[in-house]
Motif scaffolding. Structure first.
Motif, PDB file in Angstrom:
ATOM      1  N   ALA A   5      -9.414   2.264  -4.258  1.00  0.00           N
ATOM      2  CA  ALA A   5     -10.256   1.166  -3.768  1.00  0.00           C
ATOM      3  C   ALA A   5      -9.847   0.790  -2.354  1.00  0.00           C
ATOM      4  O   ALA A   5     -10.693   0.491  -1.507  1.00  0.00           O
ATOM      5  CB  ALA A   5     -10.144  -0.040  -4.697  1.00  0.00           C
ATOM      6  N   ALA A   6      -8.544   0.806  -2.081  1.00  0.00           N
ATOM      7  CA  ALA A   6      -8.070   0.430  -0.736  1.00  0.00           C
ATOM      8  C   ALA A   6      -8.473   1.489   0.285  1.00  0.00           C
ATOM      9  O   ALA A   6      -8.736   1.166   1.443  1.00  0.00           O
ATOM     10  CB  ALA A   6      -6.553   0.258  -0.745  1.00  0.00           C
ATOM     11  N   LEU A  64       0.826  -1.204   0.000  1.00  0.00           N
ATOM     12  CA  LEU A  64       0.000   0.000   0.000  1.00  0.00           C
ATOM     13  C   LEU A  64       0.870   1.268   0.000  1.00  0.00           C
ATOM     14  O   LEU A  64       0.640   2.191  -0.765  1.00  0.00           O
ATOM     15  CB  LEU A  64      -0.907  -0.038   1.235  1.00  0.00           C
ATOM     16  N   ALA A  68      -6.250   3.551  -9.196  1.00  0.00           N
ATOM     17  CA  ALA A  68      -7.567   2.952  -8.965  1.00  0.00           C
ATOM     18  C   ALA A  68      -7.509   1.976  -7.798  1.00  0.00           C
ATOM     19  O   ALA A  68      -8.418   1.930  -6.958  1.00  0.00           O
ATOM     20  CB  ALA A  68      -8.047   2.229 -10.231  1.00  0.00           C
ATOM     21  N   MET A  69      -6.419   1.209  -7.727  1.00  0.00           N
ATOM     22  CA  MET A  69      -6.294   0.231  -6.638  1.00  0.00           C
ATOM     23  C   MET A  69      -6.141   0.938  -5.298  1.00  0.00           C
ATOM     24  O   MET A  69      -6.734   0.543  -4.292  1.00  0.00           O
ATOM     25  CB  MET A  69      -5.092  -0.676  -6.923  1.00  0.00           C
ATOM     26  N   LEU A  70      -5.350   2.025  -5.298  1.00  0.00           N
ATOM     27  CA  LEU A  70      -5.158   2.793  -4.064  1.00  0.00           C
ATOM     28  C   LEU A  70      -6.488   3.398  -3.604  1.00  0.00           C
ATOM     29  O   LEU A  70      -6.841   3.338  -2.425  1.00  0.00           O
ATOM     30  CB  LEU A  70      -4.124   3.901  -4.319  1.00  0.00           C
ATOM     31  N   LEU A  98      -2.692   1.726 -10.693  1.00  0.00           N
ATOM     32  CA  LEU A  98      -2.240   1.796  -9.303  1.00  0.00           C
ATOM     33  C   LEU A  98      -3.093   2.803  -8.533  1.00  0.00           C
ATOM     34  O   LEU A  98      -3.443   2.583  -7.375  1.00  0.00           O
ATOM     35  CB  LEU A  98      -0.758   2.186  -9.264  1.00  0.00           C
ATOM     36  N   VAL A 108       2.590   2.101  -3.305  1.00  0.00           N
ATOM     37  CA  VAL A 108       1.656   2.635  -4.298  1.00  0.00           C
ATOM     38  C   VAL A 108       1.295   4.080  -3.940  1.00  0.00           C
ATOM     39  O   VAL A 108       1.227   4.949  -4.814  1.00  0.00           O
ATOM     40  CB  VAL A 108       0.404   1.736  -4.396  1.00  0.00           C
TER      41      VAL A 108
END
Lengths: 289, 216
Positions: free
Chosen positions: A74-75, A3, A70-72, A68, A6
């Motif tokens: 989402a997290a 995490l 988008a994933m961050l 990356l 990113v």
């Protein structure tokens, strides 16, 4: 990947400056540099060009950044929902509905979101696709359901939700109502209602077939168009997902078969409220019939 | 009943040379990059998350923990034969997991209704959550970018993860299982860079039973 790696990378892409990114992330510059190097190893190449006074994204870096990011997001959104719920902050969701796309499409998703965030205020806006795109770009709308169209701007993220097929809507007493399905030939000589906010199937039928049709222009939305069909002013070509009123029936158009995809769209790279992020997740996670 | 491991070995023996090469190169590459080294460790707190379940509702892990310990299993998707073996083994073990006071959730990166398909295909009576864009996987340190050789293989055989995930990232989770106590603290974990390896249900059960009383 981790995490924090990113997060550092996304911050660095925004600042393009190692010193400033390290300060923003509250870490030392060597720690930030090490984290970026490890991320680069995992991604299989440099993400950034490091020159004395200039930090630039490599093509790989540019390609990976949106994923990356988008994933961050989402997290991190999951936490924000919990926080906003706790704080009882006003959460809002503004959804645009494109031509002949009914609220019913997403009513179930919205219902489930409200069960989770009871304070949510929801607003819908029905309009043509260009107007909805403008509203999204000027931040008057969070997202919109739009028919697939190659002219949609690149700045929009899009996910296909479902495929709809064209049906002919006619009064129950119409002579064609006895048929199970209809073709272009059956419709020759009939009056077809044409509206800009009704899905565009009539224009596609004209392009795809050699028959001549009588056309009657009709402003307004598909709801008004259905009223005109009921009044005997003509037939409508609409997507099969719409609920039609009493006294009307629909028959599939089978020759030619006309389809369209319905997309969920939103402006890429714009921070989303927690409710919007969860709405998008709910839509993407499920199958739409 | 044969152990899950034996079924996995049998499945692995069916690999074609082409698949074996992609598998071996990918795992070697992932090991060399230290993938998985940042995954949650024993004593770490599991992230608070809200994700859609297979039925289309939002589920908060915090709410699940109120009922007791939770077993979280990450899997790659129903296109993955090793994941399917693991899901069947967990379905068989579910009554014992629940009898031990725990609940089970599966986490898939797949979208577009595939979480529900997973449940239906496996007759799974546990929650399957859709980790849209792999945010939870990132929070747990189990996400990696699919190596190029493996991506080409998946595409060749019709497994387009971009379509299945609704993004072009080609991120996947490692096979990982976390057993969380009531406070959401990781008390046991299984993790493998080799994506054909899976946690043995017996070991998961033993981990739940070993939780201090009061935690379970």
């Amino acid at each position: 990947m981790e995490l924090h790696q990113v997060r550092y990378f996304v911050t660095l892409c925004r600042t393009l400056n190692f010193t400033r990114a390290a300060a923003e992330c509250n870490v030392t510059q060597p720690a930030l540099t090490r984290a970026i190097q490890r991320l680069e190893e995992e991604m299989g190449g440099p993400l950034l060009f490091r020159e004395r006074s200039l930090t630039q994204l490599t093509p790989l870096g540019r390609a990976m950044l949106p994923h990356l990011e988008a994933m961050l997001t989402a997290a991190e959104t999951a936490r924000r929902v919990a926080d906003e719920q706790l704080g009882r902050q006003q959460m809002s969701l503004r959804v645009g509905l494109g031509p002949a796309i009914a609220v019913a499409r997403v009513a179930d998703v919205v219902g489930r979101l409200i069960r989770f965030c009871p304070e949510l205020s929801v607003q819908f806006e029905e309009a043509g696709a260009p107007a909805l795109v403008d509203s999204m770009l000027s931040d008057m709308l969070d997202c919109a359901l739009l028919p697939d169209d190659p002219d949609l701007p690149d700045r929009l993220h899009r996910w296909k939700l479902c495929e709809e097929r064209c049906v002919v809507v006619l009064p129950a007493g119409h002579q064609l109502a006895a048929r199970d399905s209809l073709s272009a030939e059956d419709l020759a000589g009939e009056t077809l209602l044409v509206g800009e906010r009704c899905g565009g199937f009539v224009l596609r039928l004209i392009e795809a077939s050699a028959h001549a049709f009588t056309m009657r222009r009709c402003g307004g939305s598909w709801v008004q168009m259905l009223d005109l069909v009921a009044a005997g002013l003509g037939l409508a070509l609409l997507p099969d997902a719409l609920a039609i009123g009493a006294g009307l029936i629909s028959r599939p158009l089978t020759e030619p078969q006309l389809h369209r995809s319905v997309l969920l769209t939103l402006v890429a790279g714009r921070p989303q409220g927690a409710a919007v992020a969860q709405f998008v997740k709910l839509c993407r996670a499920r199958a739409f019939a | 009943m044969p152990r899950l491991h034996d079924k996995i070995l049998a499945q692995r023996r069916t690999m074609s040379d082409e698949v074996r090469l992609a598998y071996e190169v990918s795992v070697a590459e992932m090991r060399a990059h230290g993938i998985g080294s940042s995954a949650l460790r024993l004593g770490d707190r599991f992230p608070d998350i809200v994700l859609p379940n297979a039925e289309g509702d939002l589920i908060a892990t915090g709410d699940l923990l109120r009922r007791g310990p939770v077993v979280v299993t990450f899997f790659r998707g129903i296109w993955c034969p090793y994941c399917r073996l693991m899901l069947d083994a967990l379905v068989a073990a579910l009554p014992e997991i629940e009898a031990a006071g725990a609940s089970l959730i599966g986490i898939t990166p797949e979208t577009g209704g595939l979480a529900l398909t997973t449940k239906r295909n496996h007759h799974a009576a546990f929650e399957v959550l859709s980790d849209v864009d792999c945010g939870l996987g990132l929070g747990c340190g189990v996400v990696f970018r699919t190596p190029d050789i493996y991506r080409r293989l998946l595409l060749k055989y019709g497994n387009d993860l971009a379509a299945r995930h609704g993004n072009q990232a080609w991120f996947l989770p490692l096979p990982a299982v976390f057993v969380l106590d009531r406070d959401g603290i990781v008390r046991w974990r299984f993790l493998s860079v080799d994506f054909t390896e899976q946690a043995e249900p017996e070991d998961i059960l033993a981990a739940i039973r070993a939780l201090p009383s009061g935690a379970a």
